[in-house]
Motif scaffolding. Structure first.
Motif, PDB file in Angstrom:
ATOM      1  N   PHE A  67       0.835  -1.209   0.000  1.00 22.48           N
ATOM      2  CA  PHE A  67       0.000   0.000   0.000  1.00 22.48           C
ATOM      3  C   PHE A  67       0.869   1.259   0.000  1.00 22.48           C
ATOM      4  CE2 PHE A  67      -2.048   3.145   2.935  1.00 22.48           C
ATOM      5  CZ  PHE A  67      -3.046   3.589   2.077  1.00 22.48           C
ATOM      6  N   ILE A  68       1.866   1.286   0.887  1.00 22.18           N
ATOM      7  CA  ILE A  68       2.743   2.463   0.970  1.00 22.18           C
ATOM      8  C   ILE A  68       3.541   2.631  -0.333  1.00 22.18           C
ATOM      9  CG2 ILE A  68       4.783   3.411   2.147  1.00 22.18           C
ATOM     10  CD1 ILE A  68       2.243   3.819   3.743  1.00 22.18           C
ATOM     11  N   ALA A  69       4.004   1.500  -0.902  1.00 21.51           N
ATOM     12  CA  ALA A  69       4.740   1.579  -2.169  1.00 21.51           C
ATOM     13  C   ALA A  69       3.864   2.209  -3.246  1.00 21.51           C
ATOM     14  CB  ALA A  69       5.190   0.187  -2.600  1.00 21.51           C
ATOM     15  N   LYS A  70       2.592   1.815  -3.287  1.00 22.46           N
ATOM     16  CA  LYS A  70       1.682   2.390  -4.283  1.00 22.46           C
ATOM     17  C   LYS A  70       1.427   3.861  -4.017  1.00 22.46           C
ATOM     18  CE  LYS A  70      -1.230  -1.184  -6.263  1.00 22.46           C
ATOM     19  NZ  LYS A  70      -2.538  -1.825  -6.057  1.00 22.46           N
ATOM     20  N   MET A  71       1.256   4.203  -2.720  1.00 22.18           N
ATOM     21  CA  MET A  71       1.029   5.614  -2.369  1.00 22.18           C
ATOM     22  C   MET A  71       2.236   6.454  -2.773  1.00 22.18           C
ATOM     23  SD  MET A  71      -1.967   6.147  -0.842  1.00 22.18           S
ATOM     24  CE  MET A  71      -1.855   7.593   0.221  1.00 22.18           C
ATOM     25  N   LYS A  72       3.424   5.834  -2.757  1.00 26.66           N
ATOM     26  CA  LYS A  72       4.643   6.562  -3.138  1.00 26.66           C
ATOM     27  C   LYS A  72       4.948   6.413  -4.624  1.00 26.66           C
ATOM     28  CE  LYS A  72       7.129   6.523   1.254  1.00 26.66           C
ATOM     29  NZ  LYS A  72       8.399   6.223   1.923  1.00 26.66           N
TER      30      LYS A  72
ATOM     31  N   VAL B  11       5.777   3.758  -6.208  1.00 32.39           N
ATOM     32  CA  VAL B  11       6.909   2.872  -6.429  1.00 32.39           C
ATOM     33  C   VAL B  11       6.349   1.533  -6.904  1.00 32.39           C
ATOM     34  CG1 VAL B  11       8.837   1.659  -5.338  1.00 32.39           C
ATOM     35  CG2 VAL B  11       8.291   4.001  -4.661  1.00 32.39           C
ATOM     36  N   ALA B  12       6.693   1.143  -8.133  1.00 34.03           N
ATOM     37  CA  ALA B  12       6.154  -0.104  -8.676  1.00 34.03           C
ATOM     38  C   ALA B  12       7.099  -1.266  -8.395  1.00 34.03           C
ATOM     39  CB  ALA B  12       5.927   0.043 -10.172  1.00 34.03           C
ATOM     40  N   ASP B  13       8.395  -0.940  -8.273  1.00 34.44           N
ATOM     41  CA  ASP B  13       9.418  -1.963  -8.151  1.00 34.44           C
ATOM     42  C   ASP B  13       9.699  -2.240  -6.668  1.00 34.44           C
ATOM     43  OD1 ASP B  13      11.574  -3.569  -8.413  1.00 34.44           O
ATOM     44  OD2 ASP B  13      12.961  -2.000  -9.072  1.00 34.44           O
ATOM     45  N   LEU B  14       9.448  -3.461  -6.236  1.00 32.56           N
ATOM     46  CA  LEU B  14       9.624  -3.782  -4.817  1.00 32.56           C
ATOM     47  C   LEU B  14      10.977  -4.434  -4.506  1.00 32.56           C
ATOM     48  CD1 LEU B  14       6.096  -4.982  -3.636  1.00 32.56           C
ATOM     49  CD2 LEU B  14       7.216  -2.822  -3.180  1.00 32.56           C
TER      50      LEU B  14
ATOM     51  N   ARG C 238      13.898  -3.112  -3.773  1.00 35.21           N
ATOM     52  CA  ARG C 238      14.539  -2.525  -2.605  1.00 35.21           C
ATOM     53  C   ARG C 238      13.835  -2.986  -1.324  1.00 35.21           C
ATOM     54  NH1 ARG C 238      18.784  -1.294  -0.095  1.00 35.21           N
ATOM     55  NH2 ARG C 238      18.932   0.697   0.992  1.00 35.21           N
ATOM     56  N   ALA C 239      12.517  -3.040  -1.368  1.00 42.75           N
ATOM     57  CA  ALA C 239      11.756  -3.479  -0.199  1.00 42.75           C
ATOM     58  C   ALA C 239      12.130  -4.914   0.158  1.00 42.75           C
ATOM     59  CB  ALA C 239      10.260  -3.360  -0.474  1.00 42.75           C
ATOM     60  N   ASN C 240      12.239  -5.759  -0.849  1.00 41.31           N
ATOM     61  CA  ASN C 240      12.600  -7.159  -0.594  1.00 41.31           C
ATOM     62  C   ASN C 240      14.013  -7.277  -0.028  1.00 41.31           C
ATOM     63  OD1 ASN C 240      10.154  -8.335  -1.360  1.00 41.31           O
ATOM     64  ND2 ASN C 240      10.697  -8.159  -3.521  1.00 41.31           N
ATOM     65  N   GLU C 241      14.930  -6.478  -0.585  1.00 34.26           N
ATOM     66  CA  GLU C 241      16.299  -6.449  -0.068  1.00 34.26           C
ATOM     67  C   GLU C 241      16.297  -6.139   1.427  1.00 34.26           C
ATOM     68  OE1 GLU C 241      18.475  -4.489  -3.851  1.00 34.26           O
ATOM     69  OE2 GLU C 241      18.968  -3.559  -1.928  1.00 34.26           O
ATOM     70  N   LEU C 242      15.515  -5.118   1.789  1.00 36.91           N
ATOM     71  CA  LEU C 242      15.485  -4.673   3.182  1.00 36.91           C
ATOM     72  C   LEU C 242      14.869  -5.707   4.100  1.00 36.91           C
ATOM     73  CD1 LEU C 242      14.737  -1.055   2.378  1.00 36.91           C
ATOM     74  CD2 LEU C 242      16.467  -1.768   4.006  1.00 36.91           C
ATOM     75  N   MET C 243      13.807  -6.353   3.606  1.00 34.44           N
ATOM     76  CA  MET C 243      13.158  -7.373   4.428  1.00 34.44           C
ATOM     77  C   MET C 243      14.149  -8.494   4.731  1.00 34.44           C
ATOM     78  SD  MET C 243       9.254  -7.700   3.209  1.00 34.44           S
ATOM     79  CE  MET C 243       9.312  -7.144   1.538  1.00 34.44           C
ATOM     80  N   GLU C 244      14.997  -8.787   3.722  1.00 34.61           N
ATOM     81  CA  GLU C 244      16.002  -9.818   3.920  1.00 34.61           C
ATOM     82  C   GLU C 244      17.045  -9.347   4.937  1.00 34.61           C
ATOM     83  OE1 GLU C 244      18.552 -12.136   0.682  1.00 34.61           O
ATOM     84  OE2 GLU C 244      16.416 -11.908   0.198  1.00 34.61           O
ATOM     85  N   LEU C 245      17.526  -8.127   4.738  1.00 33.96           N
ATOM     86  CA  LEU C 245      18.552  -7.568   5.622  1.00 33.96           C
ATOM     87  C   LEU C 245      18.069  -7.526   7.073  1.00 33.96           C
ATOM     88  CD1 LEU C 245      21.361  -5.949   5.623  1.00 33.96           C
ATOM     89  CD2 LEU C 245      19.919  -3.943   5.817  1.00 33.96           C
ATOM     90  N   LEU C 246      16.816  -7.137   7.258  1.00 28.25           N
ATOM     91  CA  LEU C 246      16.283  -6.978   8.616  1.00 28.25           C
ATOM     92  C   LEU C 246      15.647  -8.263   9.137  1.00 28.25           C
ATOM     93  CD1 LEU C 246      14.626  -3.476   8.130  1.00 28.25           C
ATOM     94  CD2 LEU C 246      16.692  -3.937   9.413  1.00 28.25           C
TER      95      LEU C 246
ATOM     96  N   PHE D  39      12.775   3.120   3.140  1.00 26.65           N
ATOM     97  CA  PHE D  39      13.817   2.932   2.128  1.00 26.65           C
ATOM     98  C   PHE D  39      13.302   2.443   0.783  1.00 26.65           C
ATOM     99  CE2 PHE D  39      16.341   2.873   6.056  1.00 26.65           C
ATOM    100  CZ  PHE D  39      17.360   3.744   5.694  1.00 26.65           C
ATOM    101  N   LEU D  40      12.064   1.960   0.719  1.00 21.52           N
ATOM    102  CA  LEU D  40      11.622   1.305  -0.516  1.00 21.52           C
ATOM    103  C   LEU D  40      11.603   2.209  -1.732  1.00 21.52           C
ATOM    104  CD1 LEU D  40       8.401   2.094  -1.064  1.00 21.52           C
ATOM    105  CD2 LEU D  40       8.000   0.333   0.611  1.00 21.52           C
TER     106      LEU D  40
END
Lengths: 265, 298
Positions: free
Chosen positions: B99-104, B106-109, B111-119, B144-145
Motif C-alpha cells: 500500500f505504501i509503495a503504491k502511495m509513493k 513505487v512499482a518496483d519492490l 529494494r523493499a525485498n532487499e530490506l526485508m532480507e537484511l532486517l 527505504f523502498l
C-alpha cells in the motif's frame, strides 16, 4: 484530485460496516412493507388518536391508506433517519480523525500526496458510500413493495422522497465529516459528529409533540425533511436546496481547516 | 550546498514547551545527528520538516522547497520514520508495505525485498499483532523502498535488538556512501556516534550547540571501574593523579576524557582482577559538555 490507492484501501476497510447497515435496512424495510395492510392502517390511526404525542414524537403522524404514505411514515420518520446517521458517524470518524488520533495519518502524509488530495479522497469516499447506501435502500424498498404488493407503490413520488432523504444525509454527514476533519482526537470528533445530529433529533422529537414546543422545529435540521409535505408537494425543492447548501459548506470548511491545521503526528 | 535548512524556527506550546529559534543546516550527503533528551523538541522540529505543523516564526526548507507548503513535492525524494510508529492496524504487514509503495508511486519492490532480507523481516500477519520491533522494521522498509535522497529518522533504532541495531547502522553507513542526506534524531549518544558527521544538541527547545563528532567524542568522558587484588593497591593507585569518582575498598572508579593511554600505562604497574566500563548517560554528557547542571541554561 483523488488518490485511488487510498480509496481502494477505504473500500476494503469499510465494506463490512457498509454491509451490516445494508442488512439492517433490508430487515426493517422488508418488515415494514410486509406490515402494510389498509385495515392495519386504520388500527394504527386509532393508536395515534389514543396516544397522539408518543406516536408523533417518532414522526408517525398521519398513517395514510396508500403504501407510500405508510412507508414514508414508518420508515422515513425514524429508521431511515437514524441508521444512515449512525453509519455516517462511524465512517466519518474512521476516515479522518481516527488516523490523526492514532498517528497513522503520518504514513499517508509521508507520501508524495498533498494534504488536500488525501482529505478530498476521504470526503469523496464519505459521500459516495452514503449515496450507495441510500440508493441500495431505495432499490430494496421498491423491490420488496413490488414483490408483495405489485404496482401499489407510487415510484416517482417515492424517488423524490429519497432524493430529499439523500439531501438530509448529505447535510448530516457534513456535520460528521467536519467534526472528524477539524478534531485532533476521536473523542472530539465524536462529540461533534455524533453529539450535534443526536441533539438535533431530540429537538425534533420535542417539536413533533406540538403545542408550544413546535417552535423548536426551527432549531433542528430534521424539520428540513418532512415526508408528509414532500408527498403533498413533491415540487417544493427549497428544503432540499438548503440541506445541500449546509452539506457543501460543512464539507468544504472541514477540508479547508484540515489543510491548514497543526497535526500532532 | 545545504539540503536541509532550518531558520529561526519557533513553535511555542506554552509553559516552556516547544522549540525556540532553532537554526541549523545540513549539507548534501551529510549524516546529521540531532541529540537531546526526551521532550527537548526533537520530534517537534521533525514535524516542521514534514510539514505537519505551522511554525509561529521562522521557516524550514528541504532541497530549497518550503516544508509546509511544498511537502508533497519534498516527499517524492524523502524517507520518513516517525518516532512513534502507528500503522493501519487492520492491515497485514505485506499488504501495508505494498500500500505504501503504491502511495509513493513505487512499482518496483526490489529494494523493499532487499530490506526485508537484511532486517530478517517476515511481514505476514496483522499489524496489530506485531511487536514494537517488527513494526519498527516495517517502518524502515517503508522508509527505504523508494530509494530516497533525504532521510528524516526519528529515533530509528528504538525497539530493535542489538543485532538489528548493528544492521541498521550498516544500512545508514551504506546510504551515506550513496550520498544520501540523513537527519537522525536520538537520545542515545552511541546511535549518533557511530554514524554521524556532525550533531546538534537540543535542550529545553533551544539549540545548545552544533559540533562535529570528534569534538563531542573528545569531550565525552568514560568511567572505568578498576578492581585491584588488594585494598592497598587500590589506595596506591588512587594517588596516581587521575580524576577519581569514588574509591571503595579495592575498587576505584576513574573518569577519563579523551586519551586513555596514560591510564593503561598506569594500570600496568598493578595487579588488576577486573575492569568495567561505565558509559555516560546523555545527561552526564551534557553536564560534561557544559560543566553545568541539566537545568542550567546553556
Amino acid at each position: 484530485m483523488l488518490n485511488f490507492t487510498l480509496f481502494k484501501r477505504e473500500l476494503r476497510a469499510n465494506y463490512v460496516v457498509f454491509l451490516i447497515f445494508v442488512g439492517v435496512l433490508a430487515l426493517y424495510e422488508s418488515m415494514i412493507v410486509m406490515m402494510f395492510d389498509p385495515q392495519l392502517g386504520e388500527m394504527l390511526d386509532q393508536f395515534a388518536k389514543v396516544m397522539p404525542q408518543i406516536m408523533a414524537a417518532f414522526g408517525m403522524v398521519s398513517v395514510g391508506s396508500t403504501l407510500i404514505e405508510f412507508v414514508s411514515s414508518y420508515l422515513y420518520g425514524f429508521l431511515l433517519l437514524m441508521f444512515p446517521m449512525i453509519f455516517e458517524i462511524i465512517v466519518a470518524n474512521r476516515l479522518v480523525s481516527r488516523y490523526v488520533d492514532r498517528g497513522s495519518m503520518a504514513c499517508l502524509l509521508a507520501t508524495p500526496n498533498k494534504r488536500s488530495k488525501i482529505i478530498l479522497t476521504q470526503a469523496t469516499f464519505m459521500f459516495l458510500s452514503l449515496l450507495s447506501l441510500i440508493i441500495i435502500s431505495t432499490a430494496m424498498t421498491i423491490a420488496f413493495s413490488e414483490m408483495m404488493f405489485p404496482s401499489a407503490l407510487d415510484i416517482p413520488k417515492f424517488l423524490v422522497l429519497n432524493v430529499n432523504l439523500l439531501g438530509l444525509h448529505f447535510a448530516i454527514s457534513g456535520i460528521c465529516f467536519f467534526g472528524s476533519a477539524v478534531a485532533n482526537s476521536s473523542k472530539l470528533s465524536y462529540s461533534i459528529g455524533a453529539g450535534i445530529p443526536i441533539a438535533f433529533y431530540l429537538i425534533q422529537m420535542l417539536a413533533n409533540m406540538g403545542g408550544k414546543l413546535e417552535d423548536l422545529k426551527y432549531a433542528t435540521i430534521f424539520s428540513l425533511f418532512d415526508p408528509a409535505s414532500i408527498l403533498k408537494e413533491p415540487g417544493n425543492l427549497m428544503p432540499l436546496f438548503i440541506l445541500c447548501a449546509i452539506g457543501i459548506i460543512l464539507y468544504s470548511s472541514g477540508i479547508l481547516i484540515f489543510n491548514k491545521k497543526d497535526l500532532s503526528l | 550546498m545545504s539540503e536541509i535548512v532550518i531558520n529561526n524556527l519557533t513553535k511555542n506550546y506554552g509553559s516552556g514547551k516547544g522549540i525556540f529559534d532553532v537554526t541549523l543546516s545540513v549539507k548534501k550527503g551529510e549524516v546529521f545527528g540531532f541529540l537531546g533528551p526526551n521532550g527537548a523538541g526533537k520530534t517537534t522540529t521533525i514535524r516542521h520538516l514534514m510539514g505537519f505543523i505551522n511554525a509561529d516564526k521562522g521557516s524550514c526548507t528541504i532541497g530549497g522547497l518550503d516544508c509546509r507548503t511544498k511537502s508533497a513535492e519534498i516527499q517524492k525524494t524523502l524517507g520518513y520514520l516517525p518516532g512513534e510508529i502507528a500503522f493501519m492496524d487492520d492491515m497485514k504487514g505485506m499488504d501495508f508495505i505494498r500500500f505504501i509503495a503504491k502511495m509513493k508511486d513505487v512499482a518496483d519492490l526490489t529494494r523493499a525485498n532487499e530490506l526485508m532480507e537484511l532486517l530478517e523481516l517476515n511481514p505476514q500477519g496483522l499489524l496489530k499483532k506485531m511487536s514494537k520491533g517488527m513494526k519498527q522494521k516495517i517502518g524502515l522498509v517503508c522508509v527505504f523502498l523508494s530509494n530516497p535522497k533525504v532521510l528524516l529518522l526519528d529515533e530509528p533504532s528504538s525497539g530493535l535488538d542489538p543485532l538489528m541495531q548493528n544492521r541498521f547502522i550498516e544500512l545508514i553507513l551504506a546510504e551515506k556512501k550513496k550520498g544520501t542526506t540523513i537527519f537522525l534524531s536520538s537520545h542515545i549518544f552511541e546511535e549518533i556516534e557511530r554514524t554521524c558527521d556532525r550533531t546538534a544538541i537540543i535542550r529545553n527547545g533551544k539549540l545548545a550547540t552544533i559540533t562535529d563528532m570528534q569534538t563531542l567524542r573528545a569531550s565525552k568522558q568514560k568511567t572505568y571501574l578498576i578492581t585491584f587484588e588488594t585494598d592497598e593497591q587500590a589506595t596506591a593507585f588512587a594517588k596516581e593523579g587521575f580524576k577519581l569518582s569514588s574509591v571503595t575498598s579495592n575498587t576505584v572508579a576513574v573518569s577519563v576524557k579523551g586519551d586513555v593511554m596514560p591510564l593503561i600505562n598506569a594500570m600496568n604497574k598493578y595487579k588488576i582482577t577486573a575492569l568495567d566500563v561505565k558509559t555516560q548517560t546523555l545527561e552526564e554528557l551534557f553536564l560534561n559538555f557544559y560543566g553545568k547542571g541539566e537545568n542550567g541554561n546553556a
